[in-house]
Scaffold this active site. Structure first.
Site, PDB file in Angstrom:
ATOM      1  N   GLU A 120      -2.669  12.991 -22.090  1.00 17.93           N
ATOM      2  CA  GLU A 120      -1.411  13.738 -22.176  1.00 17.93           C
ATOM      3  C   GLU A 120      -0.938  13.873 -23.615  1.00 17.93           C
ATOM      4  O   GLU A 120      -1.064  12.935 -24.400  1.00 17.93           O
ATOM      5  CB  GLU A 120      -0.283  13.015 -21.419  1.00 17.93           C
ATOM      6  CG  GLU A 120      -0.429  12.904 -19.928  1.00 17.93           C
ATOM      7  CD  GLU A 120       0.661  12.022 -19.346  1.00 17.93           C
ATOM      8  OE1 GLU A 120       1.733  12.545 -19.029  1.00 17.93           O
ATOM      9  OE2 GLU A 120       0.439  10.804 -19.240  1.00 17.93           O
ATOM     10  N   ASP A 125       0.178  16.421 -13.246  1.00 13.12           N
ATOM     11  CA  ASP A 125       1.542  16.073 -13.635  1.00 13.12           C
ATOM     12  C   ASP A 125       2.322  17.265 -14.168  1.00 13.12           C
ATOM     13  O   ASP A 125       3.393  17.107 -14.740  1.00 13.12           O
ATOM     14  CB  ASP A 125       1.536  14.946 -14.669  1.00 13.12           C
ATOM     15  CG  ASP A 125       0.527  15.190 -15.784  1.00 13.12           C
ATOM     16  OD1 ASP A 125       0.056  16.337 -15.924  1.00 13.12           O
ATOM     17  OD2 ASP A 125       0.206  14.239 -16.517  1.00 13.12           O
ATOM     18  N   LYS A 153       5.438   0.924 -14.475  1.00 11.82           N
ATOM     19  CA  LYS A 153       5.058   1.608 -13.243  1.00 11.82           C
ATOM     20  C   LYS A 153       5.386   0.657 -12.092  1.00 11.82           C
ATOM     21  O   LYS A 153       4.690  -0.340 -11.890  1.00 11.82           O
ATOM     22  CB  LYS A 153       3.569   1.966 -13.254  1.00 11.82           C
ATOM     23  CG  LYS A 153       3.201   3.032 -14.283  1.00 11.82           C
ATOM     24  CD  LYS A 153       1.702   3.293 -14.293  1.00 11.82           C
ATOM     25  CE  LYS A 153       1.347   4.449 -15.216  1.00 11.82           C
ATOM     26  NZ  LYS A 153      -0.125   4.652 -15.315  1.00 11.82           N
ATOM     27  N   CYS A 209       0.516   9.935 -11.094  1.00 11.54           N
ATOM     28  CA  CYS A 209      -0.018  11.292 -10.900  1.00 11.54           C
ATOM     29  C   CYS A 209       0.161  11.752  -9.455  1.00 11.54           C
ATOM     30  O   CYS A 209       0.339  12.940  -9.192  1.00 11.54           O
ATOM     31  CB  CYS A 209      -1.471  11.365 -11.336  1.00 11.54           C
ATOM     32  SG  CYS A 209      -2.612  10.395 -10.356  1.00 11.54           S
TER      33      CYS A 209
END
Length: 475
Positions: A209, A252, A386, A416
């Protein structure tokens, strides 16, 4: 039992009289509604039912959703999942039956909630988050929640947290702030995914990303505007480069053109930022996810290229040189997982250079033991949080406290495979993590998180504080 005995047993006469007197004192325009609400508040809310089901996440893969019932209402939560699970994270329970969703069914986790967890929690006070989470941990009896499934436990934990906020009659973010012991709430800087690669996109880009952080905005609402504008400028830049053709988006929501190098991707993003006119107010972050293209001790940046020459292998030292160069040439403030998840040595060295924030995701997996090791060894200086890697709200709060005590930055993160649940938005505000990574300003399961932050900012009114330039340590 006679009528009088029934009234006496439940103290109904006294409770109704108190409600009527309160309505008279308040001189309310709707005494019936006032009395009804007064009586409702007098009832101590407990968990009365927990019902789970299997739903689909944003990738069309099954996940767990829970409805938790109390006297105050029904509170729903659903959990995300990643594209892979690490050795040190809580276990996501799946059935493994190839005849059901290609082995991805979560029917066992759902059954565990409906038959085991539900029985254990009925009658508990939803405000007591720590006790609820501990009851499920005790019921599971495994270190990584493999018996009941972390996906089962977390769904119930989040639903209970929402119920606890309702019982206290406070916003969810405020309830989370109270649970963490924090005095302040902060709107996070959004780390918008604008370019996707790695495992999240079907293109040739090995890097996972490239994100933008509107740290110069004055409010979250303005940051969201800047992020959306930059995203659409980037779409136009890519279209022009491709001769008018568009490109796909990743899981995403990030744009996913074929990119030959990290520098090419950064140039595209730089041009998009230039077109917005917010140049110095928008910074760049990168999720390298280096484990995904680490082969032994080398890194293959051409791993997704169909015409790979085998000449683009880099050593860890080469990667450090590359990071130094791009951080000098572009407004990069944060790099996530710059090396393999077990390469503590080079991660520590790169972090010690102080070039940018170094975020541990695969390195840490939100695991308290690995976070503790990283703190002791100064391996990195930021945690990617997370929640599904931990498995309960309480444990998520504790690992954030560990990071904050070490003066680390904290980034609240999506996965995701996302759902329509916006819990991480409230979590980020309540724990004042400073940054939230929820994908692109595109795709409903991503914008759901950003739109919830808009609502929170509106609800907080004059009390709303946007992290902005203080995104690293939102104290």
């Amino acid at each position: 039992m006679s009528v009088q005995e029934y009234l006496d047993k439940h103290m109904l006469s006294r409770k109704i009289e108190d409600a009527v007197n309160a309505a008279v004192r308040a001189k309310t325009s709707d005494p019936v509604l006032f009395i009804a609400n007064h009586l409702k508040k007098a009832v101590s809310s407990v968990i009365t039912k927990v019902k789970a089901r299997q739903i689909l996440d944003s990738r069309g893969i099954p996940t767990v959703e829970v409805d938790l019932h109390t006297n105050k209402g029904v509170f729903r939560a659903s959990v995300p999942s990643g594209d892979s699970s690490g050795t040190y994270e809580a276990i996501e329970l799946r059935d493994g039956d190839k005849g059901m969703y290609l082995g991805n069914s979560v029917a066992k986790a759902v059954k565990n909630i409906n038959e085991k967890i539900s029985e254990a929690l009925i009658g508990m006070d939803p405000k007591l988050q720590g006790q609820i989470d501990q009851a499920m941990i005790d019921l599971d009896k495994t270190e990584k929640k493999s018996e009941l499934g972390a996906n089962a436990i977390l769904a119930v934990s989040i639903a209970a947290c929402k119920a606890g906020a309702a019982e206290k009659e406070v916003p969810l973010c405020k309830h989370l702030s109270d649970l963490s012991g924090r005095a302040n709430m902060v709107l996070p800087v959004p780390a918008f995914t604008v370019l996707s690669g790695g495992k999240h996109a079907s293109n040739t880009f090995a890097i996972q990303e490239i994100m933008i952080l509107p740290i110069g905005a004055s409010r979250f609402e303005e940051a969201l505007q800047w992020g959306s504008e930059t995203y659409h400028h980037l779409k136009a830049v890519i279209s022009e480069k491709n001769g008018g053709l568009g490109c796909n988006v990743g899981e995403d929501g990030g744009l996913a053109p074929d990119i030959s190098s990290l520098k090419e991707g950064l140039e595209l993003v730089k041009e998009a930022i230039n077109r917005t006119g917010y140049n110095d107010k928008i910074k760049i972050a990168i999720d390298i996810a280096a484990t995904n293209f680490c082969l032994g001790t080398k890194y293959d940046l051409d791993i997704k290229s169909p015409n790979k020459s085998g000449q683009n292998f880099k050593s860890a030292e080469d990667m450090i040189d590359m990071y130094k160069e791009i951080c000098n040439d572009y407004p990069i403030v944060s790099i996530e997982d710059p090396f393999d998840k077990e390469d503590w040595e080079h991660t520590k060295y790169f972090s010690s250079l102080g070039i940018c924030q170094v975020v541990g995701d695969d390195l840490l997996m939100s695991n308290s033991k690995r976070v503790e090791r990283a703190i002791q060894e100064s391996s990195c200086n930021a945690l990617l949080l997370k929640v599904n890697q931990i498995g309960t709200v309480t444990e998520a709060i504790e690992v954030v406290k560990m990071a904050r005590d070490a003066q680390w930055g904290v980034v609240t993160s999506h996965r995701c495979g996302e759902t329509e649940d916006s819990f991480i938005s409230d979590l980020s505000v309540g724990l004042a993590t400073g940054v939230i990574k929820a994908g692109a300003p595109c795709r409903g399961e991503r914008t759901m998180k950003y739109n919830q932050l808009l609502r929170i900012e509106e609800e907080l009114g004059d009390q709303a504080v946007y992290a902005g330039e203080d995104w690293k340590l939102s104290l």
